[in-house]
Design a protein around this motif. Sequence first.
Motif, PDB file in Angstrom:
ATOM      1  N   ASP A   3      37.879  -5.922  -9.330  1.00  0.00           N
ATOM      2  CA  ASP A   3      37.268  -6.069  -8.010  1.00  0.00           C
ATOM      3  C   ASP A   3      38.184  -5.470  -6.951  1.00  0.00           C
ATOM      4  OD1 ASP A   3      35.019  -7.390  -8.943  1.00  0.00           O
ATOM      5  OD2 ASP A   3      36.039  -9.328  -8.894  1.00  0.00           O
ATOM      6  N   ILE A   4      37.579  -4.779  -5.994  1.00  0.00           N
ATOM      7  CA  ILE A   4      38.346  -4.151  -4.912  1.00  0.00           C
ATOM      8  C   ILE A   4      38.284  -5.069  -3.703  1.00  0.00           C
ATOM      9  CG2 ILE A   4      38.520  -2.150  -3.408  1.00  0.00           C
ATOM     10  CD1 ILE A   4      37.217  -0.519  -5.640  1.00  0.00           C
ATOM     11  N   LYS A   5      39.443  -5.342  -3.125  1.00  0.00           N
ATOM     12  CA  LYS A   5      39.502  -6.226  -1.967  1.00  0.00           C
ATOM     13  C   LYS A   5      38.881  -5.545  -0.749  1.00  0.00           C
ATOM     14  CE  LYS A   5      43.589  -8.786  -3.314  1.00  0.00           C
ATOM     15  NZ  LYS A   5      44.925  -9.216  -2.890  1.00  0.00           N
ATOM     16  N   ALA A   6      38.242  -6.336   0.094  1.00  0.00           N
ATOM     17  CA  ALA A   6      37.585  -5.820   1.296  1.00  0.00           C
ATOM     18  C   ALA A   6      38.596  -5.186   2.251  1.00  0.00           C
ATOM     19  CB  ALA A   6      36.821  -6.929   1.995  1.00  0.00           C
ATOM     20  N   GLU A   7      39.815  -5.740   2.309  1.00  0.00           N
ATOM     21  CA  GLU A   7      40.849  -5.191   3.198  1.00  0.00           C
ATOM     22  C   GLU A   7      41.209  -3.762   2.789  1.00  0.00           C
ATOM     23  OE1 GLU A   7      42.524  -8.228   1.289  1.00  0.00           O
ATOM     24  OE2 GLU A   7      40.783  -9.103   2.256  1.00  0.00           O
ATOM     25  N   TYR A   8      41.210  -3.516   1.500  1.00  0.00           N
ATOM     26  CA  TYR A   8      41.531  -2.183   0.987  1.00  0.00           C
ATOM     27  C   TYR A   8      40.473  -1.179   1.413  1.00  0.00           C
ATOM     28  CZ  TYR A   8      42.396   1.593  -2.312  1.00  0.00           C
ATOM     29  OH  TYR A   8      42.633   2.821  -2.871  1.00  0.00           O
ATOM     30  N   CYS A  11      40.664  -0.257   5.183  1.00  0.00           N
ATOM     31  CA  CYS A  11      41.916   0.340   5.651  1.00  0.00           C
ATOM     32  C   CYS A  11      41.637   1.639   6.408  1.00  0.00           C
ATOM     33  CB  CYS A  11      42.822   0.624   4.461  1.00  0.00           C
ATOM     34  SG  CYS A  11      44.328   1.497   4.911  1.00  0.00           S
TER      35      CYS A  11
END
Length: 53
Positions: A3-8, A11
């Motif tokens: 899963d890819i973090k929303a913050e990433y 950016c």
Amino acid sequence: MADIKAEYLACPIRQVVSRFGDKWSMLVLYMLHTSETGVLRFNEIRRLMTDCS
């Protein structure tokens, strides 16, 4: 797939690189940034970037 973090995804640097991701676009932006006026004609950029076809 992890899963890819929303913050990433949010950016700002990631967004810029995704829009201007290929190496030539980034080099053109750098050439414009380092020019005295921030404005270069196509032939001036071509002359400065001899390795670009």
